[in-house]
Write a protein that holds these residues in place. Structure first.
Motif, mmCIF file in Angstrom:
data_model
loop_
_atom_site.group_PDB
_atom_site.id
_atom_site.type_symbol
_atom_site.label_atom_id
_atom_site.label_comp_id
_atom_site.label_asym_id
_atom_site.label_seq_id
_atom_site.Cartn_x
_atom_site.Cartn_y
_atom_site.Cartn_z
ATOM 1 N N ILE A 282 0.818 -1.216 0.000
ATOM 2 C CA ILE A 282 0.000 0.000 0.000
ATOM 3 C C ILE A 282 0.856 1.273 0.000
ATOM 4 C CG2 ILE A 282 -1.572 1.371 1.434
ATOM 5 C CD1 ILE A 282 -2.946 -0.687 -0.295
ATOM 6 N N PRO A 283 1.925 1.366 0.843
ATOM 7 C CA PRO A 283 2.777 2.567 0.769
ATOM 8 C C PRO A 283 3.379 2.793 -0.631
ATOM 9 C CG PRO A 283 3.208 1.403 2.813
ATOM 10 C CD PRO A 283 2.313 0.519 2.001
ATOM 11 N N GLN A 284 3.760 1.705 -1.305
ATOM 12 C CA GLN A 284 4.305 1.864 -2.645
ATOM 13 C C GLN A 284 3.264 2.417 -3.616
ATOM 14 O OE1 GLN A 284 5.864 -1.973 -3.743
ATOM 15 N NE2 GLN A 284 7.801 -1.692 -2.621
ATOM 16 N N ILE A 285 2.048 1.873 -3.504
ATOM 17 C CA ILE A 285 0.978 2.374 -4.382
ATOM 18 C C ILE A 285 0.677 3.836 -4.098
ATOM 19 C CG2 ILE A 285 -1.461 2.133 -4.967
ATOM 20 C CD1 ILE A 285 -1.180 -0.861 -4.437
ATOM 21 N N TYR A 286 0.586 4.182 -2.819
ATOM 22 C CA TYR A 286 0.291 5.568 -2.463
ATOM 23 C C TYR A 286 1.421 6.509 -2.849
ATOM 24 C CZ TYR A 286 -3.810 4.057 0.191
ATOM 25 O OH TYR A 286 -5.033 3.550 0.557
ATOM 26 N N ASN A 287 2.667 6.027 -2.732
ATOM 27 C CA ASN A 287 3.801 6.849 -3.155
ATOM 28 C C ASN A 287 3.759 7.103 -4.662
ATOM 29 O OD1 ASN A 287 4.813 7.066 -0.578
ATOM 30 N ND2 ASN A 287 6.280 5.381 -0.804
#
Length: 508
Positions: free
Chosen positions: A209-214
């Protein structure tokens, strides 16, 4: 810090709304720029129609454009037309440089955002599916464990039952052992599924999720950079045309500064001077000696033969004559000369055509295979007839021109008998012996040229009757200024003629 690193799946809706708001703003700006370009295009079109509406066309307008105030207005219209072109360039550059580029980027942005949201939704669905499987394994473990405990309790009860046989006890123990074994397997499955879920959950919240949001953060920041670039282009497009627009405005100001009112007055006089002489004094009619008819050329009772030449006679204006005899002498002279020039041009053109036809006929006679010489006879005959007609017209107009020039010959004869000088004077400014615009433009502004429209009726032809003078030259005054701004002088070399009265200083 990584943007929204601490946001969990419950913040996904906020991110989705925020990125959609950014796309909406980008679309709104593209729409704004498009409407601005439509305004620029409409403005440019109206300016072009305006300049076309007021542009001079036709022979009369071309004649008016010789005056500086008319010519300057046409220059202003030309500059305004160029200004309209720059507004069109602004519209075109905004369309191609801002609208087209941002529209293309918008399509890519929407696809990228859709991909990121789909990826986040898929990850969430995978985690939820794993959690459901974990719950199912947990429930099965709970059920199997409960069944194992029940079987164990039943085995213990059977073992203490005095009525139970040994076979019944063994059967109950075997069943309890089987249920316990199944419960242990369920427990191991649950433990394994729990470990798997915790690993997936950890990857989901701390990596996926952090990668997608980044990625979505980077996408949104890139959108903001594109929008900022579009804002700057909105200004740059205007700045790029400012130098040319400034030149257009400078050209309009220059056109206003080029206007020379005195030069326009002199040009008007030059175009319309009549060549008439002033009427003589009205003679006294002495009725004590009997009635005697007046023979004066008074403007109040002009001779009938001169009625058609007198400028104030409008009641019986004669129709336009082919030889321009209805015009005043000076205007007639100009018209005749222009007609003679036109006929000479047409005559030369026709003569060239005739020569070409004769040469072609000679070529056909020597080389019959190229053409029939007799086929050219009608054209040669027509051309010869046309040449004869033009020569006849030329002779007619040359005779009329000679008659008009005789008026100025008589005028020059008046200077043959030299009267005693009335005084001496010194030349203040150079004068080229012409009423043309060069003389007017060369004079200093603080000393107005006294030649006015009032003298227009009686001015004679171009430079005939005038004399060139130079600054500092000594002259003899032969005839005083009669109110028309001119005086007759005698030069040291014997030449005599008229000069502007404001160009000299009288010697005491």
């Amino acid at each position: 810090a990584i943007w929204l690193c601490e946001c969990w799946c419950d913040q996904c809706d906020q991110i989705e709304k925020h990125t959609q708001s950014g796309i909406d703003l980008l679309e709104l700006y593209v729409k704004f720029v498009k409407e601005r370009t439509e305004i620029e295009q409409s403005y440019a079109k109206q300016l072009r129609n305006l300049t076309k509406k007021y542009a001079k066309r036709g022979s009369k307008d071309e004649l008016d454009c010789k005056f500086s105030n008319h010519a300057s207005f046409q220059e202003i219209l030309n500059e305004l037309n160029d200004y309209a072109g720059q507004r069109e360039i602004v519209a075109e550059n905004m369309t191609t440089g801002i609208c087209a580029e941002l529209n293309k980027y918008l399509q890519d942005l929407k696809q990228e955002r859709k991909g990121h949201l789909s990826e986040a939704k898929k990850a969430q669905q995978n985690l939820e599916s794993s959690f459901k499987h974990l719950e199912s394994t947990k429930k099965r473990f709970a059920k199997e464990w409960a069944e194992a405990e029940k079987a164990t309790q039943q085995a213990e009860k059977t073992e203490h039952d005095v009525n139970a046989t040994k076979q019944d006890v063994e059967k109950a123990k075997h069943h309890a052992h089987a249920r316990t074994h199944t419960a242990e397997e369920s427990r191991n499955d649950y433990a394994a599924e729990l470990q798997k879920y915790n690993k997936e959950q950890n990857y989901f919240y701390y990596t996926e999720i952090p990668q997608i949001y980044n990625k979505m953060q980077e996408m949104d920041e890139q959108r903001i950079r594109h929008l900022a670039k579009g804002y700057c282009q909105f200004s740059d497009v205007e700045k790029n045309v400012l130098p040319i627009i400034s030149k257009c405005l400078e050209g309009i100001a220059a056109a206003g500064n080029k206007i020379n009112e005195k030069q326009d007055s002199m040009l008007f006089i030059e175009q319309h001077k009549s060549g008439f002489e002033r009427p003589a004094d009205v003679e006294f009619e002495d009725y004590t000696q009997g009635i005697k008819a007046a023979t004066s050329d008074s403007s109040l009772n002009p001779p009938k033969v001169r009625a058609k030449l007198w400028p104030f006679n409008k009641k019986h204006k004669p129709p336009a004559a082919e030889d321009f005899s209805h015009l005043p002498p000076e205007q007639r002279k100009k018209k005749l000369q222009a007609k003679i020039d036109d006929i000479n041009k047409e005559l030369q053109k026709t003569q060239d055509q005739s020569d070409a036809l004769e040469k072609m006929k000679g070529v056909y006679e020597q080389n019959p295979q190229l053409g029939d010489p007799t086929s050219l006879e009608p054209q040669i005959s027509e051309t010869t007839h046309h040449i004869g007609r033009l020569r006849g017209e030329l002779a007619k107009y040359e005779v009329a021109a000679d008659q008009t020039r005789n008026l100025y010959t008589e005028f020059d004869d008046e200077f043959e008998d030299v009267d005693p000088p009335l005084g001496q004077c010194t030349v203040l400014y150079n004068f080229e012996g012409t009423f043309g615009c060069d003389a007017c433009a060369a004079r200093p502004d603080p000393h107005p040229f006294l030649l006015t429209w009032g003298a227009l009726l009686f001015l004679s032809g171009n430079s005939e009757g005038t004399v060139s003078i130079a600054e500092g030259e000594l002259l003899s005054i032969m005839e005083e200024d009669k109110g028309d701004g001119w005086m007759r002088v005698l030069k040291g070399n014997g030449k005599e003629g008229f000069i502007p009265s404001s160009y000299i200083s009288r010697d005491s």
